[in-house]
Design a protein around this motif. Structure first.
Motif, short mmCIF file in Angstrom:
data_model
loop_
_atom_site.label_atom_id
_atom_site.label_comp_id
_atom_site.label_asym_id
_atom_site.label_seq_id
_atom_site.Cartn_x
_atom_site.Cartn_y
_atom_site.Cartn_z
N GLN A 27 3.72 4.71 3.04
CA GLN A 27 4.36 3.87 2.04
C GLN A 27 4.95 4.77 0.96
OE1 GLN A 27 1.62 1.41 -0.16
NE2 GLN A 27 3.14 -0.18 -0.44
N ALA A 31 7.27 1.82 -3.49
CA ALA A 31 6.69 0.62 -2.91
C ALA A 31 5.25 0.43 -3.38
CB ALA A 31 6.75 0.68 -1.39
N ALA A 32 4.49 1.53 -3.48
CA ALA A 32 3.11 1.45 -3.95
C ALA A 32 3.06 0.98 -5.40
CB ALA A 32 2.43 2.80 -3.80
N ALA A 34 5.33 -0.80 -6.98
CA ALA A 34 5.75 -2.21 -6.99
C ALA A 34 4.60 -3.11 -6.55
CB ALA A 34 6.96 -2.41 -6.09
N GLN A 35 3.82 -2.67 -5.57
CA GLN A 35 2.69 -3.46 -5.10
C GLN A 35 1.62 -3.60 -6.20
OE1 GLN A 35 0.75 -1.76 -1.68
NE2 GLN A 35 -0.29 -3.68 -1.16
N VAL A 36 1.32 -2.53 -6.91
CA VAL A 36 0.34 -2.58 -8.00
C VAL A 36 0.85 -3.48 -9.12
CG1 VAL A 36 -0.76 -1.21 -9.81
CG2 VAL A 36 -0.71 -0.37 -7.46
N GLU A 37 2.11 -3.34 -9.50
CA GLU A 37 2.67 -4.18 -10.56
C GLU A 37 2.64 -5.65 -10.19
OE1 GLU A 37 6.50 -2.40 -11.28
OE2 GLU A 37 5.66 -0.96 -12.71
N ALA A 38 2.92 -5.97 -8.94
CA ALA A 38 2.87 -7.36 -8.48
C ALA A 38 1.46 -7.91 -8.57
CB ALA A 38 3.40 -7.47 -7.06
N ALA A 39 0.46 -7.10 -8.21
CA ALA A 39 -0.93 -7.54 -8.29
C ALA A 39 -1.35 -7.77 -9.73
CB ALA A 39 -1.84 -6.50 -7.63
#
Length: 169
Positions: A27, A31-32, A34-39
């Protein structure tokens, strides 16, 4: 030795999918992130609370007359904003008593109270302030303490220093 064509074809067919699964794609950093920010956005923002004093009508209605400890915040008047007993604790929010279960694995306070109580929406910790001397007047023991209430994500929504008063039932 000759390998039958059917066996070789089967071996190649099986090796192909297995070989593809051996290394997952990496990844990207973007992308990583963005994934943390979304969580993080999925969690509700911290909503500070202001516990109200638990008054005598609240005490009698909620049957909070047992032995235990009460916390009175500094500068908050004489009314306790938390009452902790052997099996349960109580705070008052929006004119309603909220009951929390005693965490009997936490530190024990005087008069059957505990240092931790948990409920569906909040958990709280009541601790003695290091170096504070306990004072006894009749059957009531008092000492300086701190009350911290957290939300379901374990984020502080209320914190105050004050006086803890513990009395028999």
């Amino acid at each position: 030795m000759r390998v039958p064509l059917l066996s070789l074809s089967l071996a190649v067919a099986l090796a192909g999918p297995l070989g593809a699964c051996s290394k997952p794609p990496r990844q990207s950093d973007e992308a990583a992130i963005a994934q943390v920010e979304a969580a993080q956005k999925e969690r509700a923002p911290v909503r500070p609370i202001t516990p109200q004093p638990i008054l005598y009508p609240d005490i009698t209605k909620a049957k909070l007359l047992d032995a235990g400890c009460a916390f009175v915040a500094d500068g908050g008047g004489m009314g306790a904003v938390f009452m902790g007993q052997g099996d349960r604790g109580a705070i008052k929010l929006a004119d309603a008593i909220v009951i929390l279960a005693a965490d009997k694995g936490s530190a024990r306070l005087p008069q059957t109270a505990w240092s931790r109580y948990s409920g569906r929406d909040y958990a709280l910790t009541l601790t003695r302030i290091d170096g504070s001397d306990a004072k006894t007047q009749g059957t009531v023991e008092s000492f300086a303490g701190q009350l911290v209430i957290t939300d379901p994500d374990d984020r502080p929504v209320y914190s105050a220093h004050g006086t803890v008063q513990c009395r028999p039932g």
